[in-house]
Scaffold this motif. Structure first.
Motif, PDB file in Angstrom:
ATOM      1  N   ILE A  33       0.832  -1.157   0.090  1.00 37.04           N
ATOM      2  CA  ILE A  33       0.030  -0.052  -0.035  1.00 37.04           C
ATOM      3  C   ILE A  33       0.721   1.111   0.137  1.00 37.04           C
ATOM      4  CG2 ILE A  33      -1.742   1.458   1.450  1.00 37.04           C
ATOM      5  CD1 ILE A  33      -2.876  -1.438   2.236  1.00 37.04           C
ATOM      6  N   ALA A  34       1.835   1.266   0.864  1.00 39.73           N
ATOM      7  CA  ALA A  34       3.074   2.248   0.750  1.00 39.73           C
ATOM      8  C   ALA A  34       3.457   2.896  -0.565  1.00 39.73           C
ATOM      9  CB  ALA A  34       3.939   2.252   2.009  1.00 39.73           C
ATOM     10  N   ALA A  35       3.832   1.507  -1.121  1.00 41.52           N
ATOM     11  CA  ALA A  35       4.441   1.496  -2.467  1.00 41.52           C
ATOM     12  C   ALA A  35       3.629   2.053  -3.474  1.00 41.52           C
ATOM     13  CB  ALA A  35       4.771   0.228  -3.146  1.00 41.52           C
ATOM     14  N   SER A  36       2.275   1.661  -3.543  1.00 34.57           N
ATOM     15  CA  SER A  36       1.082   2.366  -4.345  1.00 34.57           C
ATOM     16  C   SER A  36       1.052   3.702  -4.458  1.00 34.57           C
ATOM     17  CB  SER A  36      -0.207   1.435  -4.134  1.00 34.57           C
ATOM     18  OG  SER A  36      -0.839   2.161  -2.811  1.00 34.57           O
ATOM     19  N   LYS A  37       1.248   4.262  -3.005  1.00 37.20           N
ATOM     20  CA  LYS A  37       1.119   5.619  -2.851  1.00 37.20           C
ATOM     21  C   LYS A  37       2.103   6.525  -3.511  1.00 37.20           C
ATOM     22  CE  LYS A  37      -1.600   5.521   1.498  1.00 37.20           C
ATOM     23  NZ  LYS A  37      -1.522   5.783   2.995  1.00 37.20           N
ATOM     24  N   VAL A  38       3.517   5.825  -3.376  1.00 32.40           N
ATOM     25  CA  VAL A  38       4.530   6.342  -4.267  1.00 32.40           C
ATOM     26  C   VAL A  38       4.263   6.521  -5.555  1.00 32.40           C
ATOM     27  CG1 VAL A  38       7.021   6.042  -4.650  1.00 32.40           C
ATOM     28  CG2 VAL A  38       6.317   5.725  -2.531  1.00 32.40           C
ATOM     29  N   ILE A  39       3.714   5.128  -6.100  1.00 28.68           N
ATOM     30  CA  ILE A  39       3.651   5.217  -7.580  1.00 28.68           C
ATOM     31  C   ILE A  39       2.396   6.157  -8.071  1.00 28.68           C
ATOM     32  CG2 ILE A  39       2.421   3.741  -9.102  1.00 28.68           C
ATOM     33  CD1 ILE A  39       4.022   1.261  -7.557  1.00 28.68           C
ATOM     34  N   ASP A  40       1.411   6.537  -7.222  1.00 32.77           N
ATOM     35  CA  ASP A  40       0.396   7.288  -7.552  1.00 32.77           C
ATOM     36  C   ASP A  40       1.064   8.938  -7.559  1.00 32.77           C
ATOM     37  OD1 ASP A  40      -2.354   7.517  -7.826  1.00 32.77           O
ATOM     38  OD2 ASP A  40      -2.595   8.690  -6.406  1.00 32.77           O
ATOM     39  N   LYS A  41       1.981   9.025  -6.599  1.00 27.05           N
ATOM     40  CA  LYS A  41       2.423  10.382  -6.910  1.00 27.05           C
ATOM     41  C   LYS A  41       3.293  10.731  -7.930  1.00 27.05           C
ATOM     42  CE  LYS A  41       5.423  13.512  -3.805  1.00 27.05           C
ATOM     43  NZ  LYS A  41       6.274  13.639  -2.461  1.00 27.05           N
ATOM     44  N   ILE A  42       3.923   9.388  -8.272  1.00 31.41           N
ATOM     45  CA  ILE A  42       4.945   9.566  -9.335  1.00 31.41           C
ATOM     46  C   ILE A  42       4.064  10.102 -10.839  1.00 31.41           C
ATOM     47  CG2 ILE A  42       6.395   8.366 -11.162  1.00 31.41           C
ATOM     48  CD1 ILE A  42       7.301   6.886  -8.538  1.00 31.41           C
ATOM     49  N   LEU A  43       2.787   9.047 -10.937  1.00 37.21           N
ATOM     50  CA  LEU A  43       2.010   9.646 -12.079  1.00 37.21           C
ATOM     51  C   LEU A  43       1.280  10.871 -11.948  1.00 37.21           C
ATOM     52  CD1 LEU A  43       0.230   5.949 -11.937  1.00 37.21           C
ATOM     53  CD2 LEU A  43       1.968   6.760 -13.843  1.00 37.21           C
ATOM     54  N   ALA A  44       1.049  10.989 -10.720  1.00 38.47           N
ATOM     55  CA  ALA A  44       0.125  12.817 -10.649  1.00 38.47           C
ATOM     56  C   ALA A  44       1.253  13.763 -11.367  1.00 38.47           C
ATOM     57  CB  ALA A  44       0.027  12.877  -9.258  1.00 38.47           C
ATOM     58  N   PHE A  45       2.481  13.803 -11.181  1.00 36.03           N
ATOM     59  CA  PHE A  45       3.307  14.621 -11.721  1.00 36.03           C
ATOM     60  C   PHE A  45       3.431  14.910 -13.200  1.00 36.03           C
ATOM     61  CE2 PHE A  45       7.724  15.984 -12.774  1.00 36.03           C
ATOM     62  CZ  PHE A  45       7.774  17.025 -12.414  1.00 36.03           C
ATOM     63  N   SER A  46       2.860  13.813 -14.126  1.00 35.51           N
ATOM     64  CA  SER A  46       2.552  13.945 -15.288  1.00 35.51           C
ATOM     65  C   SER A  46       1.672  15.038 -15.727  1.00 35.51           C
ATOM     66  CB  SER A  46       2.503  12.592 -16.065  1.00 35.51           C
ATOM     67  OG  SER A  46       2.182  12.789 -17.510  1.00 35.51           O
ATOM     68  N   PRO A  47       1.993  16.004 -16.614  1.00 33.09           N
ATOM     69  CA  PRO A  47       1.072  16.716 -17.139  1.00 33.09           C
ATOM     70  C   PRO A  47       0.189  16.269 -18.669  1.00 33.09           C
ATOM     71  CG  PRO A  47       3.051  17.721 -17.762  1.00 33.09           C
ATOM     72  CD  PRO A  47       3.309  16.211 -17.063  1.00 33.09           C
TER      73      PRO A  47
END
Length: 292
Positions: A33-47
């Motif tokens: 679950i912690a890893a998924s939050k990191v992944i979500d943040k990485i994807l969110a950076f993309s415009p």
């Protein structure tokens, strides 16, 4: 690929449907679950307009590599280590920098597949390959369903082998975009070098890691996918190093536009040598706009 599934977690967010697997069963659910939050943040950076949907991500506790398959499959360790028999673990932040790099490949590719028809055709063959593998893994090899599906899998692989050769000319741009996405994400233009540097490294490995540093002015580079375009990186850093942080999303978009056009032209037969490729990127990077 490492497809065995002992833990499976589907995470739906505003950015992607992420199917996270831990094939060795060595992680706790809270780690996933912690890893998924990191992944979500990485994807969110993309415009970029296209989000990386339906990602299949294998996560393990530690490994010597992380990699992206040219479809929607990514393999990530929670901690990178230098060698199989040398357990020097990398700092967690630096391991996550490698995650950003691999996720950036997925972000780039899903957008290229949306914008360039010839790239989309190749991308579809990769996605079909992954689908066939997943389906066949769930079937008995002696079953009628397996025997019916397997010839289509082989035919797709044959077509993929023919088409994927075209990507050899553009892999270096894929690697460049992933590095740029990562250094902007962290606002650290040396982070890829740091992430790939260990105490026990050969001279060649250290040199390859050094070429991932955007602040060094490399005028030549080896013909390696990760360093082929290194001479352009210094000029990217020189242009954007004083840009405000709020412009970094725009810089990702501008970089994508530059690379998309070059890849489209390359797939249509306009091939440049290494010097020409770097020179064109330098010219384009010098024109990046950060609102100043």
């Amino acid at each position: 690929m490492k497809w065995g599934i002992l833990f499976n977690l589907i995470i739906c967010s505003a950015y992607a449907s992420i199917d996270i697997k831990t094939p060795r069963g060595d992680l706790e659910s809270n780690e996933i679950i912690a890893a998924s939050k990191v992944i979500d943040k990485i994807l969110a950076f993309s415009p970029l307009s296209q989000k990386s949907s339906n990602l299949i991500i294998d996560i393990v506790a530690a490994d010597t590599e992380a990699y992206y398959a040219p479809s929607n499959y990514i393999f990530l360790p929670l901690r990178m280590r230098s060698y199989v028999d040398y357990y020097e673990l990398q700092d967690q932040k630096l391991t996550e920098a490698v995650w950003v790099h691999e996720m950036a490949h997925a972000i780039l590719n899903v957008n290229l597949a949306s914008d360039i028809d010839k790239f989309s055709t190749i991308f579809d063959f990769y996605k079909k390959r992954d689908w066939y593998i997943n389906e066949l893994d769930q079937l008995d090899r002696n079953s009628d369903d397996y025997k019916k599906l397997y010839p289509s899998f082989i035919e797709n692989n044959h077509r993929l082998a023919q088409e994927s050769v075209k990507l050899d000319l553009v892999i270096s741009y894929d690697e460049l975009f992933a590095d740029i996405y990562t250094v902007l994400y962290y606002n650290d233009f040396q982070i890829m070098e740091k992430a790939l540097t260990y105490q026990a490294m050969s001279a060649n490995e250290r040199q390859a890691a050094e070429h991932r540093d955007f602040t060094e002015n490399f005028t030549t580079a080896k013909r390696d996918d990760h360093t082929y375009l290194s001479p352009s990186k210094y000029h990217f850093w020189k242009r954007v190093k004083d840009c405000p942080l709020y412009t970094y999303n725009s810089l990702v978009s501008q970089t994508y536009t530059i690379i998309k056009k070059i890849i489209g032209n390359t797939l249509n037969g306009k091939v440049m040598d290494q010097q020409e490729a770097n020179q064109l990127l330098i010219e384009k990077f010098n024109q990046l706009d950060c609102g100043q």
